[in-house]
Enzyme design. Structure first.
Site, PDB file in Angstrom:
ATOM      1  N   HIS A   1       1.128  -1.404   0.313  1.00  0.00           N
ATOM      2  CA  HIS A   1      -0.326   0.272   0.008  1.00  0.00           C
ATOM      3  C   HIS A   1       0.676   1.257   0.534  1.00  0.00           C
ATOM      4  O   HIS A   1       0.109   2.369  -0.019  1.00  0.00           O
ATOM      5  CB  HIS A   1      -1.144   0.314   0.565  1.00  0.00           C
ATOM      6  CG  HIS A   1      -0.417   0.103   2.406  1.00  0.00           C
ATOM      7  ND1 HIS A   1      -0.930   0.071   3.770  1.00  0.00           N
ATOM      8  CD2 HIS A   1       0.580  -0.604   2.774  1.00  0.00           C
ATOM      9  CE1 HIS A   1      -0.574  -0.748   4.744  1.00  0.00           C
ATOM     10  NE2 HIS A   1       0.659  -0.037   4.345  1.00  0.00           N
ATOM     11  N   HIS A   2       2.080   1.395  -0.033  1.00  0.00           N
ATOM     12  CA  HIS A   2       2.781   2.486   0.826  1.00  0.00           C
ATOM     13  C   HIS A   2       3.909   3.270  -1.039  1.00  0.00           C
ATOM     14  O   HIS A   2       3.658   4.518  -1.411  1.00  0.00           O
ATOM     15  CB  HIS A   2       4.446   2.500   1.171  1.00  0.00           C
ATOM     16  CG  HIS A   2       3.556   2.415   2.822  1.00  0.00           C
ATOM     17  ND1 HIS A   2       2.699   3.436   3.691  1.00  0.00           N
ATOM     18  CD2 HIS A   2       4.383   1.219   3.515  1.00  0.00           C
ATOM     19  CE1 HIS A   2       3.058   2.340   5.025  1.00  0.00           C
ATOM     20  NE2 HIS A   2       2.989   1.230   4.944  1.00  0.00           N
ATOM     21  N   ALA A   3       3.635   1.952  -2.502  1.00  0.00           N
ATOM     22  CA  ALA A   3       4.074   2.573  -3.317  1.00  0.00           C
ATOM     23  C   ALA A   3       3.612   3.766  -4.194  1.00  0.00           C
ATOM     24  O   ALA A   3       1.896   3.692  -4.331  1.00  0.00           O
ATOM     25  CB  ALA A   3       4.476   0.932  -4.870  1.00  0.00           C
ATOM     26  N   LYS A   4       3.808   4.430  -4.284  1.00  0.00           N
ATOM     27  CA  LYS A   4       3.276   5.381  -5.362  1.00  0.00           C
ATOM     28  C   LYS A   4       3.911   5.035  -6.558  1.00  0.00           C
ATOM     29  O   LYS A   4       4.218   5.362  -6.772  1.00  0.00           O
ATOM     30  CB  LYS A   4       3.997   7.174  -4.704  1.00  0.00           C
ATOM     31  CG  LYS A   4       4.316   7.244  -3.455  1.00  0.00           C
ATOM     32  CD  LYS A   4       3.588   7.777  -2.154  1.00  0.00           C
ATOM     33  CE  LYS A   4       3.436   7.207  -0.889  1.00  0.00           C
ATOM     34  NZ  LYS A   4       4.304   7.824  -0.521  1.00  0.00           N
TER      35      LYS A   4
ATOM     36  N   ASP B   1      -0.255   4.933   2.716  1.00  0.00           N
ATOM     37  CA  ASP B   1      -0.949   6.520   2.149  1.00  0.00           C
ATOM     38  C   ASP B   1      -0.719   6.500   0.722  1.00  0.00           C
ATOM     39  O   ASP B   1      -1.319   6.882  -0.201  1.00  0.00           O
ATOM     40  CB  ASP B   1       0.815   7.541   2.800  1.00  0.00           C
ATOM     41  CG  ASP B   1       1.970   6.240   2.827  1.00  0.00           C
ATOM     42  OD1 ASP B   1       1.851   5.182   2.382  1.00  0.00           O
ATOM     43  OD2 ASP B   1       3.127   6.938   2.455  1.00  0.00           O
TER      44      ASP B   1
END
Ligand code: V1P
Ligand code: CA
Ligand code: ZN
Length: 393
Positions: free
Chosen positions: A145-148, A186
């Site tokens: 879930h953190h990868a942008k 995020d």
């Protein structure tokens, strides 16, 4: 005879790629793909594979990854080579390209394949849901879930959840994303910041100065500009150390019921990060396998198409327990499985206790101090209720 049978008229699909488990972030890195091996082995030992459709997922293609990620980033990810000597925590290069190669997101052999496999299983799960061939689709190798769009972060390089939700949005008007990993979701929140077709809800330990990633305050609820359709569509539930099953379930049930009532999603994506369990190497909560699983049970009871993703989880024996119990909930055999781990379970001694539901005392010796006063929990419920006044389907 395990007594586990296929639920009639109800389809659960299980998506994994055993090749993923062969990858390594490095000996001291907390993210151990071996936890996927241990989880699957326990799930199979209970005989659950006979009650699901099992798929070896394919790797996602470059084009599929580019649905969310920038091609600059993907091209770099596809060509970087592992460093001869991995950097340690003290010796970080401050200007890493795309945040790749530091201690959190190291470069390792087969990195691009590992990422595309994780995304591939999430995408396969989403496609089974869209085709209405599965009621619940499970991808324990996903949930990063953190990868942008153009940046790696917190052990996550490719955001398989965002890619899967984009697929759901081709068939579903509104998707609810729920995240019970101990860290703030995020990357998913940011990806859908400006749309009212995805509502994101993250429960997490929040301490802006001392806990990764430091975002996800109660009043961070999406764009501040009311003209932006995404306004009010991010829900954050910031928590403190030591939260218990009872408190967490009260919050989860209250908040998710109210959201479903107002937002009326047509599909749900649940990130089941197991680092919110007691005894996790990075986590801070006192959740037990039962309390973590209760969130999955609650989502199943909403009777909406559901994807279950993995995520964090740094004490492999507890990750395996949680994801096994949650697989049993998806199938509906949770009351039929034995609390004692099957005798023939491979690596059975890895589990320390021979039960699926060890007590807090067994896990921790002494439970972590609970720093979540009831008054604060009520404040959170009140804030979310207020926020939801601005949300409609
Ligand atoms: O705290 C940080 C670093 C320090 N800042 C510059 C950032 N990183 C955390 C990352 C946690 C990632 C969690 C991922 C997930 O949500 C989803 C898969 O679970 C971190 C921590 C920690 N205790 O928070 N990195 C490490 N520990 C670490 C330890 C040893 C080796 C490499 C990384
Ligand atoms: Ca979370
Ligand atoms: Zn986490």
């Amino acid at each position: 005879e395990s007594g586990i049978t296929r639920p009639k008229g109800y389809n659960v699909s299980f998506h994994c790629n055993p090749e993923m488990e062969k990858h390594h972030f490095g000996v001291t890195h907390p993210m151990k793909p071996w936890r996927l091996t241990l989880s699957k082995s326990l799930i199979y030992s209970y005989g659950m594979s006979f009650a699901m459709d099992n798929y070896v997922s394919r790797a996602a293609t470059y084009e599929e990854l580019a649905d969310f990620h920038s091609t600059d980033y993907l091209d770099f990810l596809g060509t970087v080579l592992p460093e001869p000597v991995p950097r340690d925590v003290e010796n970080q290069n401050p200007d890493l390209k795309f945040n790749l190669g530091g201690s959190d997101c190291p470069l390792f052999e087969g990195l691009y394949d590992y990422c595309s496999m994780s995304a591939g299983s999430a995408l396969d799960a989403a496609r089974k849901i869209c085709a209405k061939q599965s009621d619940i689709a499970i991808a324990w190798g996903g949930g990063l879930h953190h990868a942008k769009k153009a940046e790696a972060s917190g052990f996550c390089y490719i955001n398989d959840i965002v890619i899967a939700i984009l697929e759901l949005l081709r068939h579903h008007p509104r998707v609810l994303y729920i995240d019970i990993d101990v860290h703030h979701g995020d990357g998913v929140e940011e990806a859908f910041f400006s749309t009212d077709r995805v509502m994101t809800v993250s429960f997490h330990k929040y301490d802006p100065n001392n806990f990764f990633p430091g975002t996800g305050a109660l009043d961070d609820n999406g764009p501040k500009n009311e003209q932006n359709p995404g306004a009010h569509h991010a829900v954050n539930v910031p928590l403190n150390d030591g939260i218990t099953d009872e408190q967490y379930d009260m919050l989860f049930n209250t908040i998710i019921s109210r959201i479903v009532e107002k937002f009326r999603p047509s599909a749900v994506a649940l990130q089941c990060g197991a680092d919110s369990l007691a005894g996790d190497r990075l986590g801070r909560f006192n959740l037990q396998v039962q309390g973590h699983g209760a969130c999955v049970e609650f989502c199943k009871r909403m009777n909406l198409p559901l994807i279950l993703f993995g995520g964090g989880g740094y004490t492999p024996r507890n990750v395996a327990r949680a994801w096994t119990y949650e697989t049993s909930i998806a199938i509906g055999c949770q009351d039929k499985i034995s609390d004692v781990l099957p005798q023939h379970t491979p690596w059975r001694d890895q589990f320390r206790q021979e039960t699926l539901f060890p007590t807090l005392e067994q896990i921790l010796g002494e439970p972590r101090q609970n720093k979540n006063p009831p008054k604060r929990l009520q404040e959170i419920v009140n804030h979310v209720s207020e926020q939801l006044r601005f949300v409609q389907a």
